[in-house]
Design an enzyme around this catalytic site. Sequence first.
Site, PDB file in Angstrom:
ATOM      1  N   ARG A  47     -15.052  12.726   8.774  1.00  0.00           N
ATOM      2  CA  ARG A  47     -13.841  13.523   9.222  1.00  0.00           C
ATOM      3  C   ARG A  47     -13.512  14.719   8.350  1.00  0.00           C
ATOM      4  O   ARG A  47     -13.200  15.768   8.686  1.00  0.00           O
ATOM      5  CB  ARG A  47     -12.593  12.519   9.219  1.00  0.00           C
ATOM      6  CG  ARG A  47     -12.764  11.485  10.396  1.00  0.00           C
ATOM      7  CD  ARG A  47     -11.822  10.166  10.107  1.00  0.00           C
ATOM      8  NE  ARG A  47     -10.446  10.724   9.871  1.00  0.00           N
ATOM      9  CZ  ARG A  47      -9.650  10.026   9.150  1.00  0.00           C
ATOM     10  NH1 ARG A  47     -10.038   8.921   8.649  1.00  0.00           N
ATOM     11  NH2 ARG A  47      -8.283  10.407   8.929  1.00  0.00           N
TER      12      ARG A  47
ATOM     13  N   HIS B  70       0.843  -1.415   0.019  1.00  0.00           N
ATOM     14  CA  HIS B  70      -0.101   0.054  -0.017  1.00  0.00           C
ATOM     15  C   HIS B  70       0.961   1.306   0.114  1.00  0.00           C
ATOM     16  O   HIS B  70       1.797   1.334   0.594  1.00  0.00           O
ATOM     17  CB  HIS B  70      -0.851  -0.093   1.134  1.00  0.00           C
ATOM     18  CG  HIS B  70      -1.746   1.293   1.267  1.00  0.00           C
ATOM     19  ND1 HIS B  70      -3.024   1.299   0.634  1.00  0.00           N
ATOM     20  CD2 HIS B  70      -1.620   2.361   1.832  1.00  0.00           C
ATOM     21  CE1 HIS B  70      -3.585   2.498   0.828  1.00  0.00           C
ATOM     22  NE2 HIS B  70      -2.820   3.123   1.648  1.00  0.00           N
TER      23      HIS B  70
ATOM     24  N   SER C 128      -7.792   3.929   9.359  1.00  0.00           N
ATOM     25  CA  SER C 128      -8.403   4.113   8.021  1.00  0.00           C
ATOM     26  C   SER C 128      -7.756   3.327   6.822  1.00  0.00           C
ATOM     27  O   SER C 128      -8.387   2.363   6.248  1.00  0.00           O
ATOM     28  CB  SER C 128      -8.696   5.534   7.731  1.00  0.00           C
ATOM     29  OG  SER C 128      -9.024   5.813   6.366  1.00  0.00           O
TER      30      SER C 128
ATOM     31  N   ASP D 249     -15.421   2.714   7.299  1.00  0.00           N
ATOM     32  CA  ASP D 249     -14.358   3.701   7.007  1.00  0.00           C
ATOM     33  C   ASP D 249     -14.959   4.764   5.907  1.00  0.00           C
ATOM     34  O   ASP D 249     -14.655   6.026   6.163  1.00  0.00           O
ATOM     35  CB  ASP D 249     -13.295   3.065   6.231  1.00  0.00           C
ATOM     36  CG  ASP D 249     -12.008   3.786   5.826  1.00  0.00           C
ATOM     37  OD1 ASP D 249     -11.577   4.599   6.504  1.00  0.00           O
ATOM     38  OD2 ASP D 249     -11.809   3.853   4.620  1.00  0.00           O
TER      39      ASP D 249
ATOM     40  N   LYS E  63      -8.738  -1.302   5.677  1.00  0.00           N
ATOM     41  CA  LYS E  63      -8.814  -1.626   4.000  1.00  0.00           C
ATOM     42  C   LYS E  63      -7.846  -2.754   3.820  1.00  0.00           C
ATOM     43  O   LYS E  63      -7.976  -3.790   3.073  1.00  0.00           O
ATOM     44  CB  LYS E  63      -8.591  -0.512   3.249  1.00  0.00           C
ATOM     45  CG  LYS E  63      -9.761   0.311   3.240  1.00  0.00           C
ATOM     46  CD  LYS E  63      -9.688   1.681   2.753  1.00  0.00           C
ATOM     47  CE  LYS E  63      -8.891   2.779   3.507  1.00  0.00           C
ATOM     48  NZ  LYS E  63      -9.088   4.213   3.121  1.00  0.00           N
TER      49      LYS E  63
HETATM   50  N1  URA Z   1      -5.774   7.585   3.509  1.00  0.00           N
HETATM   51  C1  URA Z   1      -6.924   6.972   4.077  1.00  0.00           C
HETATM   52  O1  URA Z   1      -7.361   5.905   3.446  1.00  0.00           O
HETATM   53  N2  URA Z   1      -7.571   7.368   4.983  1.00  0.00           N
HETATM   54  C2  URA Z   1      -7.126   8.176   5.730  1.00  0.00           C
HETATM   55  O2  URA Z   1      -7.765   8.783   6.613  1.00  0.00           O
HETATM   56  C3  URA Z   1      -6.218   9.206   5.135  1.00  0.00           C
HETATM   57  C4  URA Z   1      -5.418   8.657   4.048  1.00  0.00           C
END
Ligand code: URA
Length: 438
Positions: free
Chosen positions: A172, A86, A187, A165, A191
């Site tokens: 947010r 990632h 967050s 999320d 994933k």
């Molecule tokens: N990327 C994400 O997936 N979540 C965040 O909160 C910030 C960057």
Amino acid sequence: MGRGMNAYDVIARKRDGQTHSADELAWLVKSFVAGEVADYQMAAWLMAAYLRGLTPSETLALTMAMTDSGQTVDLAGLPRPVVDKHSTGGVGDKTTLVLAPLVAACGLPVAKMSGRGLGHTGGTLDKLEAIPGVRTDLSPAAFRDQVARIGVAVVAQNEQVVPADRLLYALRDVTATVDSLPLIASSIMCKKLAAGADAVVLDVKTGGGAFMREVEAATDLARTMVRIGRGAGRRMAAVVTDMDGPLGAAVGNALEVREALATLHGRGPADLVEICLALAGQMLALGDRAATAAEGAETAREALHNGSALRVFQRLIEAQGGPTNFDGDGLAEAPVRREVAAGEDGVVQRVDALAIGLLARDLGAGRATKDAIIDPAVGVVVHRKAGDRVRRGETLATLHLPRPDADGVESAIEACRAAYTIGPDAPLSRPLIHAVIG
Ligand code: URA
């Protein structure tokens, strides 16, 4: 679980700096996704968490609760371990296009769930979809089957994965609580956990074009995410890499696919190759295909130069609906190209990745709004980078433009020139790899 819990008490506990139990966070996330905790209450909790922070165990519990809020991919039946990577997002970051087939070519299965471009950063899905016919909306079953068949798949996260999320991020985004280390880490990691891989290598970017501009903050984020992943039973490593200038030369979807292909042919730009090999080394070491990351990087170098990574890339593209033996055919080309010339003699001090990313986005390579349509052909190719000596009038970059519209063209050229800082002396060089958390 949950008996007697209520949002008011949970919010008050975080407001007062107390520590939540894992059950309490699981209840909060579950009730929020079910619509039983209102947006305004969740927003208040987010602000309390933003100001008070979350402990490592709270951050892990929050991440697990978010992961469990939706579908998770079951990779059972595949040869283990399966690895994923990632990137926290950058400009010209076409690493996945090279790295996923490269690592698969070294015998380690890669199951990669990717996202779209956000703000000034590009997204792997948008790059892949610049290739005619390529689809990224594979079902979890098709995802697993493709990894079993050819060793690699790169797919879009669907709506059923981590709904918590999506809902939390939307809150947010409008309550000034995006920029919190534990909230960002949870967050990103929910994933990765939902995508099912046993091992994850994180490429955490730092510098002017990155989400985390400062090296210390990026390293903190990397450590926090590694701790979450290990807490959830996954093998983890992270590399903090530079994103002060664009990675490689190409910025824009079809342009980046061409540069990824050149890299798979063994003709990649030095910075992109170095980062791909460093990440591949970490992935191969985590996945038991190399004794050390350095040994893994050497194995990967061989696969990059003997054509095996290219062949896996071509199988990946064909498996996901693209042409057979794809080698750049059918990629969109911009109707207009304009060169940007240096205004003075000197040495390039800096190419501002953020400015180049925003310029490419404004040309149509990214989305200024959520639903904007991407033009795969457009973008910027930077021929000169930090440390290069240039003469007045020499080409710094080429713009690939959607149409010969005079006003837009001149302002794009000006924006590109302004992204370059040219000075008399060599700049202090920034390392490409700032830290490794292995
Ligand atoms: N990327 C994400 O997936 N979540 C965040 O909160 C910030 C960057």
